[in-house]
Design an enzyme around this catalytic site. Structure first.
Site, PDB file in Angstrom:
ATOM      1  N   HIS A 141     -75.110  -9.875  48.378  1.00  0.00           N
ATOM      2  CA  HIS A 141     -75.021  -8.656  49.050  1.00  0.00           C
ATOM      3  C   HIS A 141     -76.303  -7.673  48.725  1.00  0.00           C
ATOM      4  O   HIS A 141     -76.911  -7.054  49.602  1.00  0.00           O
ATOM      5  CB  HIS A 141     -73.861  -7.786  48.293  1.00  0.00           C
ATOM      6  CG  HIS A 141     -73.498  -6.532  49.124  1.00  0.00           C
ATOM      7  ND1 HIS A 141     -73.655  -5.411  48.458  1.00  0.00           N
ATOM      8  CD2 HIS A 141     -72.592  -6.309  49.967  1.00  0.00           C
ATOM      9  CE1 HIS A 141     -73.307  -4.468  49.097  1.00  0.00           C
ATOM     10  NE2 HIS A 141     -72.690  -4.890  50.193  1.00  0.00           N
ATOM     11  N   ASN A 185     -64.960   0.892  53.819  1.00  0.00           N
ATOM     12  CA  ASN A 185     -64.347   0.029  54.691  1.00  0.00           C
ATOM     13  C   ASN A 185     -62.916  -0.302  54.583  1.00  0.00           C
ATOM     14  O   ASN A 185     -62.369  -1.251  54.666  1.00  0.00           O
ATOM     15  CB  ASN A 185     -64.983  -1.600  54.614  1.00  0.00           C
ATOM     16  CG  ASN A 185     -66.749  -1.303  54.515  1.00  0.00           C
ATOM     17  OD1 ASN A 185     -67.193  -0.557  55.017  1.00  0.00           O
ATOM     18  ND2 ASN A 185     -67.190  -2.192  53.549  1.00  0.00           N
ATOM     19  N   ILE A 187     -90.453 -16.284  59.395  1.00  0.00           N
ATOM     20  CA  ILE A 187     -89.195 -15.601  59.885  1.00  0.00           C
ATOM     21  C   ILE A 187     -89.468 -14.259  60.310  1.00  0.00           C
ATOM     22  O   ILE A 187     -90.167 -13.247  59.783  1.00  0.00           O
ATOM     23  CB  ILE A 187     -88.411 -15.442  58.416  1.00  0.00           C
ATOM     24  CG1 ILE A 187     -88.391 -16.603  57.866  1.00  0.00           C
ATOM     25  CG2 ILE A 187     -87.222 -14.661  58.668  1.00  0.00           C
ATOM     26  CD1 ILE A 187     -87.628 -16.601  56.413  1.00  0.00           C
ATOM     27  N   ALA A 234     -69.577   8.477  48.271  1.00  0.00           N
ATOM     28  CA  ALA A 234     -70.100   9.079  49.473  1.00  0.00           C
ATOM     29  C   ALA A 234     -69.298  10.484  49.919  1.00  0.00           C
ATOM     30  O   ALA A 234     -69.955  11.244  50.594  1.00  0.00           O
ATOM     31  CB  ALA A 234     -69.598   8.201  50.722  1.00  0.00           C
ATOM     32  N   SER A 271     -71.699  -0.907  53.992  1.00  0.00           N
ATOM     33  CA  SER A 271     -72.867  -1.267  52.982  1.00  0.00           C
ATOM     34  C   SER A 271     -73.995  -1.665  53.805  1.00  0.00           C
ATOM     35  O   SER A 271     -74.909  -1.487  53.210  1.00  0.00           O
ATOM     36  CB  SER A 271     -72.305  -2.260  52.443  1.00  0.00           C
ATOM     37  OG  SER A 271     -71.873  -2.576  51.129  1.00  0.00           O
ATOM     38  N   ASP A 286     -77.015  -2.290  43.236  1.00  0.00           N
ATOM     39  CA  ASP A 286     -76.415  -3.263  44.023  1.00  0.00           C
ATOM     40  C   ASP A 286     -76.062  -4.440  43.244  1.00  0.00           C
ATOM     41  O   ASP A 286     -76.105  -4.448  41.885  1.00  0.00           O
ATOM     42  CB  ASP A 286     -76.715  -3.649  45.209  1.00  0.00           C
ATOM     43  CG  ASP A 286     -75.894  -3.717  46.288  1.00  0.00           C
ATOM     44  OD1 ASP A 286     -75.279  -5.077  46.302  1.00  0.00           O
ATOM     45  OD2 ASP A 286     -75.759  -2.965  47.458  1.00  0.00           O
TER      46      ASP A 286
END
Length: 498
Positions: free
Chosen positions: A266, A359, A282, A369, A442, A223
Protein backbone atom coordinates in the site's frame (compact mmCIF):
# COMPACT_ATOMS: atom_id res chain seq x y z
CA UNK A 1 -6.88 -4.47 34.36
CA UNK A 2 -4.20 -2.28 32.76
CA UNK A 3 -5.04 -0.33 29.61
CA UNK A 4 -3.01 2.00 27.39
CA UNK A 5 -3.83 5.67 26.97
CA UNK A 6 -2.26 8.71 25.35
CA UNK A 7 -1.67 11.65 27.69
CA UNK A 8 -1.31 15.07 26.08
CA UNK A 9 -1.95 18.72 26.97
CA UNK A 10 -5.54 19.89 27.21
CA UNK A 11 -4.60 22.41 24.52
CA UNK A 12 -1.86 22.08 21.94
CA UNK A 13 0.70 19.34 21.46
CA UNK A 14 3.50 20.13 23.92
CA UNK A 15 3.41 21.43 27.48
CA UNK A 16 5.81 21.95 30.41
CA UNK A 17 3.36 19.89 32.46
CA UNK A 18 4.31 16.80 30.45
CA UNK A 19 7.99 17.43 31.15
CA UNK A 20 7.40 16.92 34.84
CA UNK A 21 7.55 13.25 35.77
CA UNK A 22 5.56 14.04 38.90
CA UNK A 23 2.60 14.97 36.74
CA UNK A 24 2.15 11.30 35.97
CA UNK A 25 2.53 10.01 39.52
CA UNK A 26 -0.71 10.17 41.47
CA UNK A 27 -1.03 11.14 45.10
CA UNK A 28 -4.70 12.01 45.56
CA UNK A 29 -6.98 8.97 46.00
CA UNK A 30 -9.91 9.17 43.59
CA UNK A 31 -12.52 8.39 46.25
CA UNK A 32 -11.38 11.20 48.51
CA UNK A 33 -11.00 13.70 45.67
CA UNK A 34 -14.53 12.89 44.56
CA UNK A 35 -15.88 13.42 48.06
CA UNK A 36 -16.17 9.71 48.84
CA UNK A 37 -14.81 7.71 51.72
CA UNK A 38 -14.21 4.28 50.17
CA UNK A 39 -10.60 3.13 49.95
CA UNK A 40 -9.14 2.42 46.52
CA UNK A 41 -8.17 -1.08 45.52
CA UNK A 42 -4.53 -2.03 45.14
CA UNK A 43 -5.06 -2.04 41.37
CA UNK A 44 -6.55 1.46 41.37
CA UNK A 45 -3.67 2.82 43.45
CA UNK A 46 -1.01 1.54 41.08
CA UNK A 47 1.20 4.18 39.53
CA UNK A 48 1.01 5.34 35.95
CA UNK A 49 3.60 3.56 33.80
CA UNK A 50 5.07 5.72 31.01
CA UNK A 51 5.61 3.39 28.05
CA UNK A 52 6.90 5.92 25.53
CA UNK A 53 7.13 9.67 24.85
CA UNK A 54 6.96 11.63 21.61
CA UNK A 55 9.34 14.09 23.29
CA UNK A 56 10.22 15.24 26.81
CA UNK A 57 7.39 17.78 26.85
CA UNK A 58 5.23 15.99 24.28
CA UNK A 59 2.45 13.38 24.43
CA UNK A 60 3.13 10.13 26.26
CA UNK A 61 1.83 6.60 25.92
CA UNK A 62 0.99 5.34 29.38
CA UNK A 63 -0.37 2.20 30.98
CA UNK A 64 -2.80 2.35 33.90
CA UNK A 65 -6.08 1.01 35.19
CA UNK A 66 -9.38 2.69 34.21
CA UNK A 67 -9.77 3.76 37.86
CA UNK A 68 -6.37 5.42 37.77
CA UNK A 69 -7.28 7.12 34.51
CA UNK A 70 -10.22 8.78 36.25
CA UNK A 71 -7.99 9.76 39.13
CA UNK A 72 -5.46 11.34 36.78
CA UNK A 73 -8.19 13.45 35.17
CA UNK A 74 -8.90 14.99 38.59
CA UNK A 75 -5.26 15.27 39.62
CA UNK A 76 -4.09 17.02 36.44
CA UNK A 77 -6.87 19.03 34.69
CA UNK A 78 -4.22 20.48 32.36
CA UNK A 79 -3.91 17.07 30.72
CA UNK A 80 -6.08 15.28 28.17
CA UNK A 81 -6.34 11.48 28.26
CA UNK A 82 -7.16 9.63 25.05
CA UNK A 83 -7.70 5.87 24.63
CA UNK A 84 -5.49 3.93 22.25
CA UNK A 85 -7.42 3.20 19.02
CA UNK A 86 -6.51 1.91 15.56
CA UNK A 87 -6.84 3.04 11.95
CA UNK A 88 -6.88 1.04 8.72
CA UNK A 89 -5.60 1.55 5.19
CA UNK A 90 -8.04 3.23 2.80
CA UNK A 91 -7.61 0.90 -0.17
CA UNK A 92 -11.02 -0.24 -1.44
CA UNK A 93 -11.35 -4.02 -1.41
CA UNK A 94 -14.70 -5.64 -0.73
CA UNK A 95 -14.69 -8.04 2.21
CA UNK A 96 -16.66 -11.18 2.93
CA UNK A 97 -18.63 -11.61 6.12
CA UNK A 98 -18.58 -15.33 6.73
CA UNK A 99 -22.28 -15.62 7.35
CA UNK A 100 -23.99 -19.01 7.06
CA UNK A 101 -25.41 -19.39 3.57
CA UNK A 102 -26.67 -22.42 1.68
CA UNK A 103 -24.04 -21.97 -0.98
CA UNK A 104 -21.11 -22.01 1.47
CA UNK A 105 -19.92 -25.55 2.13
CA UNK A 106 -19.05 -26.68 5.64
CA UNK A 107 -15.95 -28.78 4.98
CA UNK A 108 -12.67 -27.48 3.55
CA UNK A 109 -11.55 -29.06 0.30
CA UNK A 110 -15.06 -29.51 -1.07
CA UNK A 111 -15.52 -26.12 -2.70
CA UNK A 112 -15.32 -25.00 -6.31
CA UNK A 113 -11.92 -24.32 -7.92
CA UNK A 114 -11.47 -21.08 -9.88
CA UNK A 115 -8.49 -20.45 -12.18
CA UNK A 116 -7.19 -16.94 -12.85
CA UNK A 117 -4.98 -16.44 -15.90
CA UNK A 118 -3.80 -13.79 -18.33
CA UNK A 119 -5.23 -13.43 -21.84
CA UNK A 120 -2.62 -15.88 -23.15
CA UNK A 121 -3.75 -18.58 -20.75
CA UNK A 122 -0.80 -18.28 -18.33
CA UNK A 123 -1.67 -18.76 -14.63
CA UNK A 124 -1.59 -15.68 -12.41
CA UNK A 125 -0.61 -16.14 -8.77
CA UNK A 126 -1.42 -13.61 -6.08
CA UNK A 127 -4.72 -12.47 -7.57
CA UNK A 128 -7.18 -11.60 -4.80
CA UNK A 129 -10.59 -13.23 -5.34
CA UNK A 130 -13.71 -12.08 -3.47
CA UNK A 131 -16.83 -14.12 -4.31
CA UNK A 132 -20.29 -13.20 -2.99
CA UNK A 133 -23.23 -15.59 -2.91
CA UNK A 134 -25.16 -12.66 -1.40
CA UNK A 135 -23.70 -9.21 -1.85
CA UNK A 136 -26.22 -7.57 0.48
CA UNK A 137 -25.21 -9.74 3.44
CA UNK A 138 -21.61 -10.05 2.19
CA UNK A 139 -21.84 -13.87 2.35
CA UNK A 140 -19.32 -15.88 0.35
CA UNK A 141 -15.59 -16.59 0.42
CA UNK A 142 -12.30 -14.98 -0.55
CA UNK A 143 -8.59 -15.67 -0.88
CA UNK A 144 -5.63 -15.46 -3.24
CA UNK A 145 -4.60 -17.66 -6.15
CA UNK A 146 -1.65 -20.04 -5.78
CA UNK A 147 1.31 -20.62 -8.09
CA UNK A 148 -1.00 -22.46 -10.50
CA UNK A 149 -3.36 -19.49 -10.64
CA UNK A 150 -6.00 -21.45 -8.72
CA UNK A 151 -8.08 -20.89 -5.62
CA UNK A 152 -10.47 -23.33 -3.98
CA UNK A 153 -13.44 -21.38 -2.67
CA UNK A 154 -15.63 -22.63 0.16
CA UNK A 155 -18.60 -22.44 -2.17
CA UNK A 156 -20.51 -25.35 -3.67
CA UNK A 157 -19.56 -26.05 -7.34
CA UNK A 158 -22.23 -24.90 -9.76
CA UNK A 159 -23.50 -22.06 -7.56
CA UNK A 160 -24.22 -18.76 -9.30
CA UNK A 161 -22.39 -15.91 -7.59
CA UNK A 162 -24.17 -12.59 -7.32
CA UNK A 163 -20.83 -10.85 -7.75
CA UNK A 164 -17.19 -11.80 -8.06
CA UNK A 165 -14.31 -9.35 -7.76
CA UNK A 166 -10.81 -10.37 -8.83
CA UNK A 167 -8.15 -7.82 -7.88
CA UNK A 168 -5.24 -8.14 -10.26
CA UNK A 169 -1.68 -8.95 -9.23
CA UNK A 170 1.21 -6.78 -10.44
CA UNK A 171 0.94 -5.51 -14.03
CA UNK A 172 -2.66 -6.72 -14.48
CA UNK A 173 -6.12 -5.25 -14.23
CA UNK A 174 -8.71 -7.01 -12.12
CA UNK A 175 -12.07 -8.44 -13.14
CA UNK A 176 -15.70 -7.87 -12.10
CA UNK A 177 -18.61 -10.13 -12.97
CA UNK A 178 -22.26 -10.36 -11.96
CA UNK A 179 -24.19 -13.66 -11.93
CA UNK A 180 -21.02 -15.69 -12.43
CA UNK A 181 -21.46 -19.48 -12.36
CA UNK A 182 -18.78 -21.43 -10.48
CA UNK A 183 -18.88 -24.35 -12.89
CA UNK A 184 -16.19 -27.03 -13.02
CA UNK A 185 -13.13 -25.58 -14.75
CA UNK A 186 -14.28 -21.96 -14.27
CA UNK A 187 -11.70 -19.47 -15.55
CA UNK A 188 -11.30 -15.71 -15.23
CA UNK A 189 -8.87 -13.88 -17.51
CA UNK A 190 -7.17 -10.61 -16.63
CA UNK A 191 -5.89 -7.99 -19.05
CA UNK A 192 -2.33 -6.67 -18.87
CA UNK A 193 -1.94 -2.98 -17.93
CA UNK A 194 -0.77 -0.92 -20.88
CA UNK A 195 1.31 1.99 -19.57
CA UNK A 196 1.15 3.75 -22.93
CA UNK A 197 -2.60 4.26 -22.57
CA UNK A 198 -3.10 8.02 -22.44
CA UNK A 199 -6.42 7.62 -20.60
CA UNK A 200 -4.92 6.06 -17.45
CA UNK A 201 -6.21 7.98 -14.42
CA UNK A 202 -2.90 9.21 -13.06
CA UNK A 203 -1.56 10.16 -16.51
CA UNK A 204 -4.77 12.06 -17.23
CA UNK A 205 -4.73 13.86 -13.89
CA UNK A 206 -1.11 15.03 -14.02
CA UNK A 207 -1.60 15.96 -17.70
CA UNK A 208 1.17 18.39 -18.73
CA UNK A 209 2.90 18.84 -15.39
CA UNK A 210 6.69 18.94 -15.86
CA UNK A 211 9.05 16.19 -14.72
CA UNK A 212 10.41 18.71 -12.21
CA UNK A 213 7.02 19.24 -10.55
CA UNK A 214 7.48 19.39 -6.77
CA UNK A 215 11.19 20.14 -6.94
CA UNK A 216 12.44 21.31 -3.54
CA UNK A 217 9.35 19.99 -1.70
CA UNK A 218 9.42 17.14 0.85
CA UNK A 219 6.35 14.89 1.22
CA UNK A 220 5.96 12.54 4.16
CA UNK A 221 4.12 9.26 3.53
CA UNK A 222 2.60 7.94 6.78
CA UNK A 223 1.67 4.44 5.68
CA UNK A 224 2.85 0.81 5.36
CA UNK A 225 6.37 1.76 4.32
CA UNK A 226 7.98 2.35 0.92
CA UNK A 227 10.19 0.02 -1.13
CA UNK A 228 13.63 1.70 -0.88
CA UNK A 229 14.92 -0.10 -3.97
CA UNK A 230 12.15 0.63 -6.46
CA UNK A 231 13.70 2.05 -9.66
CA UNK A 232 10.90 4.62 -9.97
CA UNK A 233 11.42 5.90 -6.43
CA UNK A 234 15.05 7.08 -6.26
CA UNK A 235 13.82 10.24 -4.52
CA UNK A 236 13.26 8.62 -1.09
CA UNK A 237 15.54 10.34 1.42
CA UNK A 238 14.83 7.99 4.31
CA UNK A 239 12.24 7.74 7.05
CA UNK A 240 11.49 5.84 10.23
CA UNK A 241 9.64 2.81 11.52
CA UNK A 242 7.12 4.35 13.92
CA UNK A 243 5.52 1.07 15.07
CA UNK A 244 6.28 1.19 18.79
CA UNK A 245 5.64 -2.52 19.30
CA UNK A 246 8.52 -3.24 16.91
CA UNK A 247 10.97 -0.61 18.14
CA UNK A 248 10.52 -0.39 21.92
CA UNK A 249 12.79 -3.38 22.63
CA UNK A 250 15.16 -2.77 19.72
CA UNK A 251 15.77 0.89 18.77
CA UNK A 252 17.68 -0.31 15.71
CA UNK A 253 14.34 -1.30 14.19
CA UNK A 254 13.57 2.39 13.72
CA UNK A 255 15.55 2.16 10.47
CA UNK A 256 13.11 -0.48 9.15
CA UNK A 257 10.85 1.93 7.25
CA UNK A 258 10.43 -0.31 4.18
CA UNK A 259 7.23 -2.20 3.32
CA UNK A 260 5.44 -4.14 6.05
CA UNK A 261 5.82 -7.91 5.61
CA UNK A 262 2.04 -8.43 5.31
CA UNK A 263 -0.07 -6.12 3.11
CA UNK A 264 2.87 -3.77 2.79
CA UNK A 265 2.41 -2.82 -0.86
CA UNK A 266 0.00 0.00 0.00
CA UNK A 267 2.65 2.56 1.01
CA UNK A 268 4.77 2.01 -2.09
CA UNK A 269 1.69 2.49 -4.28
CA UNK A 270 0.80 5.71 -2.44
CA UNK A 271 4.37 7.01 -2.73
CA UNK A 272 4.42 6.36 -6.48
CA UNK A 273 1.24 8.36 -6.95
CA UNK A 274 2.91 11.33 -5.30
CA UNK A 275 6.31 11.22 -6.95
CA UNK A 276 7.27 8.23 -9.12
CA UNK A 277 9.97 9.07 -11.68
CA UNK A 278 9.67 7.20 -15.01
CA UNK A 279 12.57 5.20 -16.38
CA UNK A 280 13.45 3.92 -19.84
CA UNK A 281 11.87 0.58 -18.94
CA UNK A 282 8.79 1.77 -17.02
CA UNK A 283 6.94 4.80 -18.36
CA UNK A 284 5.05 5.67 -15.20
CA UNK A 285 5.15 9.09 -13.55
CA UNK A 286 3.68 10.31 -10.30
CA UNK A 287 1.99 13.69 -10.04
CA UNK A 288 5.14 15.45 -8.80
CA UNK A 289 8.28 13.51 -9.79
CA UNK A 290 10.52 16.28 -8.48
CA UNK A 291 9.57 15.79 -4.83
CA UNK A 292 11.65 14.24 -2.11
CA UNK A 293 9.77 11.43 -0.34
CA UNK A 294 10.08 10.24 3.23
CA UNK A 295 8.62 7.00 4.59
CA UNK A 296 7.04 6.75 8.04
CA UNK A 297 5.78 3.22 8.59
CA UNK A 298 2.92 3.00 11.09
CA UNK A 299 1.40 -0.32 9.99
CA UNK A 300 3.09 -3.35 11.60
CA UNK A 301 4.75 -6.28 9.86
CA UNK A 302 1.95 -8.60 11.01
CA UNK A 303 -0.60 -6.85 8.79
CA UNK A 304 -2.50 -5.25 11.67
CA UNK A 305 -3.90 -1.74 11.87
CA UNK A 306 -2.00 1.37 12.96
CA UNK A 307 -2.47 2.93 16.40
CA UNK A 308 -3.27 6.58 16.93
CA UNK A 309 -0.12 6.90 19.05
CA UNK A 310 2.13 5.67 16.23
CA UNK A 311 0.36 7.88 13.68
CA UNK A 312 0.57 10.91 15.97
CA UNK A 313 4.26 10.21 16.55
CA UNK A 314 4.85 9.82 12.80
CA UNK A 315 3.18 13.14 12.01
CA UNK A 316 5.38 14.88 14.55
CA UNK A 317 8.51 13.11 13.26
CA UNK A 318 7.67 14.17 9.69
CA UNK A 319 7.37 17.79 10.82
CA UNK A 320 10.69 17.61 12.67
CA UNK A 321 12.32 16.07 9.58
CA UNK A 322 11.32 19.03 7.43
CA UNK A 323 8.39 17.64 5.45
CA UNK A 324 6.24 20.30 3.78
CA UNK A 325 3.23 18.04 3.15
CA UNK A 326 2.02 14.89 4.93
CA UNK A 327 -0.23 12.30 3.32
CA UNK A 328 -2.54 10.11 5.44
CA UNK A 329 -4.11 7.34 3.34
CA UNK A 330 -5.70 5.84 6.44
CA UNK A 331 -8.80 6.30 8.52
CA UNK A 332 -11.10 5.16 11.28
CA UNK A 333 -14.53 5.75 12.68
CA UNK A 334 -13.84 7.82 15.80
CA UNK A 335 -12.76 11.38 16.42
CA UNK A 336 -9.33 11.18 17.96
CA UNK A 337 -7.98 14.03 20.06
CA UNK A 338 -4.41 12.73 19.83
CA UNK A 339 -4.21 12.85 16.04
CA UNK A 340 -6.19 16.10 16.07
CA UNK A 341 -3.46 17.65 18.23
CA UNK A 342 -0.67 16.28 16.02
CA UNK A 343 -2.25 17.63 12.84
CA UNK A 344 -2.92 20.98 14.49
CA UNK A 345 0.73 21.17 15.54
CA UNK A 346 1.81 20.30 11.99
CA UNK A 347 -0.32 23.08 10.51
CA UNK A 348 1.06 25.55 13.05
CA UNK A 349 4.53 24.50 11.83
CA UNK A 350 3.58 25.25 8.21
CA UNK A 351 2.96 21.64 7.13
CA UNK A 352 -0.16 20.78 5.10
CA UNK A 353 -1.92 17.51 5.96
CA UNK A 354 -4.07 15.68 3.39
CA UNK A 355 -6.19 12.62 4.23
CA UNK A 356 -8.41 9.98 2.63
CA UNK A 357 -12.15 10.47 3.22
CA UNK A 358 -12.80 6.75 3.74
CA UNK A 359 -14.19 3.78 1.82
CA UNK A 360 -17.37 2.89 3.68
CA UNK A 361 -19.73 3.25 0.73
CA UNK A 362 -21.36 6.67 1.04
CA UNK A 363 -21.07 6.85 4.82
CA UNK A 364 -19.87 9.98 6.67
CA UNK A 365 -16.27 11.10 6.26
CA UNK A 366 -13.92 9.10 8.47
CA UNK A 367 -11.30 10.54 10.79
CA UNK A 368 -8.80 12.11 10.58
CA UNK A 369 -10.07 13.49 7.25
CA UNK A 370 -13.22 14.75 9.00
CA UNK A 371 -11.18 17.12 11.17
CA UNK A 372 -11.88 20.72 10.08
CA UNK A 373 -8.23 21.62 9.46
CA UNK A 374 -7.35 18.40 7.57
CA UNK A 375 -7.91 18.34 3.79
CA UNK A 376 -10.47 15.59 3.11
CA UNK A 377 -10.43 13.92 -0.32
CA UNK A 378 -13.04 11.75 -2.04
CA UNK A 379 -12.23 9.32 -4.87
CA UNK A 380 -13.42 10.00 -8.42
CA UNK A 381 -12.72 8.19 -11.65
CA UNK A 382 -13.13 8.18 -15.41
CA UNK A 383 -15.21 5.34 -16.87
CA UNK A 384 -12.84 4.97 -19.83
CA UNK A 385 -9.58 4.84 -17.83
CA UNK A 386 -9.80 1.07 -17.19
CA UNK A 387 -11.15 -1.99 -19.07
CA UNK A 388 -14.92 -2.33 -19.16
CA UNK A 389 -14.83 -5.70 -17.37
CA UNK A 390 -12.12 -4.87 -14.78
CA UNK A 391 -12.77 -4.89 -11.02
CA UNK A 392 -12.87 -1.09 -11.20
CA UNK A 393 -16.07 -1.34 -13.26
CA UNK A 394 -17.79 -2.50 -10.08
CA UNK A 395 -16.98 0.85 -8.47
CA UNK A 396 -18.77 3.03 -11.05
CA UNK A 397 -21.72 4.76 -9.37
CA UNK A 398 -23.63 8.03 -9.10
CA UNK A 399 -23.13 10.91 -8.91
CA UNK A 400 -21.83 11.37 -12.44
CA UNK A 401 -20.06 14.44 -13.78
CA UNK A 402 -18.90 15.63 -17.15
CA UNK A 403 -16.33 13.89 -19.37
CA UNK A 404 -17.06 10.34 -18.14
CA UNK A 405 -16.43 11.15 -14.48
CA UNK A 406 -18.05 9.57 -11.43
CA UNK A 407 -17.51 9.21 -7.68
CA UNK A 408 -16.26 5.75 -6.66
CA UNK A 409 -19.05 3.64 -5.14
CA UNK A 410 -16.91 3.03 -2.06
CA UNK A 411 -16.15 6.69 -1.34
CA UNK A 412 -17.49 8.43 1.75
CA UNK A 413 -18.95 11.90 1.47
CA UNK A 414 -20.22 14.77 3.60
CA UNK A 415 -19.88 18.47 4.43
CA UNK A 416 -16.26 17.99 5.56
CA UNK A 417 -15.12 17.17 2.01
CA UNK A 418 -12.66 19.68 0.54
CA UNK A 419 -11.59 18.15 -2.78
CA UNK A 420 -11.83 15.08 -5.00
CA UNK A 421 -9.01 13.20 -6.72
CA UNK A 422 -8.40 10.19 -8.97
CA UNK A 423 -9.00 7.08 -6.86
CA UNK A 424 -10.44 4.38 -9.13
CA UNK A 425 -8.06 2.14 -11.07
CA UNK A 426 -4.95 4.19 -10.30
CA UNK A 427 -1.78 2.57 -11.64
CA UNK A 428 1.30 3.12 -9.50
CA UNK A 429 4.42 1.50 -8.07
CA UNK A 430 4.47 -1.78 -6.14
CA UNK A 431 7.28 -3.38 -4.11
CA UNK A 432 9.77 -5.40 -6.13
CA UNK A 433 10.25 -2.83 -8.87
CA UNK A 434 6.89 -3.38 -10.52
CA UNK A 435 3.49 -1.64 -10.75
CA UNK A 436 -0.22 -2.31 -10.47
CA UNK A 437 -3.71 -0.84 -10.08
CA UNK A 438 -5.46 0.00 -6.82
CA UNK A 439 -8.62 1.90 -5.92
CA UNK A 440 -9.67 3.82 -2.84
CA UNK A 441 -9.60 7.23 -1.25
CA UNK A 442 -6.09 6.04 -0.32
CA UNK A 443 -5.16 6.72 -3.94
CA UNK A 444 -6.98 10.04 -4.29
CA UNK A 445 -5.29 11.60 -1.27
CA UNK A 446 -1.67 11.23 -2.50
CA UNK A 447 -2.67 12.48 -5.95
CA UNK A 448 -3.64 15.75 -4.30
CA UNK A 449 -0.59 15.67 -2.05
CA UNK A 450 1.46 15.51 -5.24
CA UNK A 451 -0.47 18.36 -6.80
CA UNK A 452 -0.03 20.46 -3.66
CA UNK A 453 3.72 19.77 -3.89
CA UNK A 454 3.69 20.99 -7.49
CA UNK A 455 1.91 24.22 -6.47
CA UNK A 456 4.28 24.80 -3.56
CA UNK A 457 7.39 24.12 -5.61
CA UNK A 458 6.51 26.82 -8.13
CA UNK A 459 5.50 29.48 -5.60
CA UNK A 460 8.49 31.18 -4.00
CA UNK A 461 6.24 33.44 -1.96
CA UNK A 462 4.51 30.57 -0.15
CA UNK A 463 7.82 28.74 0.24
CA UNK A 464 9.16 31.79 2.04
CA UNK A 465 6.35 31.89 4.60
CA UNK A 466 6.46 30.28 8.04
CA UNK A 467 4.06 28.66 10.47
CA UNK A 468 0.31 28.52 9.99
CA UNK A 469 0.53 31.30 7.44
CA UNK A 470 2.41 28.94 5.11
CA UNK A 471 0.10 25.93 5.42
CA UNK A 472 -2.97 28.17 5.09
CA UNK A 473 -1.62 29.84 1.96
CA UNK A 474 -0.84 26.47 0.34
CA UNK A 475 -4.27 25.14 1.31
CA UNK A 476 -5.98 28.16 -0.25
CA UNK A 477 -3.93 27.85 -3.43
CA UNK A 478 -4.83 24.15 -3.70
CA UNK A 479 -8.51 24.95 -3.25
CA UNK A 480 -8.25 27.73 -5.82
CA UNK A 481 -6.78 25.36 -8.39
CA UNK A 482 -9.85 23.09 -8.32
CA UNK A 483 -12.76 22.94 -10.75
CA UNK A 484 -16.15 21.39 -9.85
CA UNK A 485 -17.06 18.33 -11.90
CA UNK A 486 -20.77 18.47 -11.14
CA UNK A 487 -20.91 15.88 -8.35
CA UNK A 488 -22.27 18.28 -5.75
CA UNK A 489 -20.65 20.01 -2.83
CA UNK A 490 -20.57 17.06 -0.38
CA UNK A 491 -18.99 14.73 -2.97
CA UNK A 492 -16.24 17.00 -4.29
CA UNK A 493 -15.87 20.15 -2.19
CA UNK A 494 -14.07 22.65 -4.39
CA UNK A 495 -13.69 20.00 -7.11
CA UNK A 496 -10.73 18.42 -8.90
CA UNK A 497 -7.43 20.36 -8.94
CA UNK A 498 -5.67 20.86 -12.24
Amino acid sequence: MLKQYIVLPAHGFRSPVLAQAAALRLTIPFAAAAGGTAALTREAMSKVEVVDSVSVDGPKLVEMTPETELELRLEEPALKIVPLITYEKMRAIYKVKRAAAAAVVAQPGQGAVLRVEDTDGNPLSGARVVAFTSFRTRAGDDGSTDANGEIRLQITPGVKLERIYVYGPACHWGRFERNFTLAAGAIVQLETIDLSNQLLALRRFRDVLPATAGDGVVVGIVDTGIDPNHPLLPNISGGANMVLEETKDDPGEIADWGPAAVEGEHGTHVAGIVGARPTVDIDLAGVAPGVTLRSYRVFPHNGGDATNYDIMNAIDRAVQDGCNIINLSLGGGEEDEAIRAAIGSALDSGVLVIAAAGNDGRKPVSYPAALPFCIAVTAMGWTNSFPAASSEAGDVARPYGGENTFVGAFSNFGPQIDLTGPGVGVVSTLPGGTFGAMSGTSMASPALAGYAAYLLGQDATILGLNGAEKSTALRDKLFGSATPLGFGRDFEGFGLPG
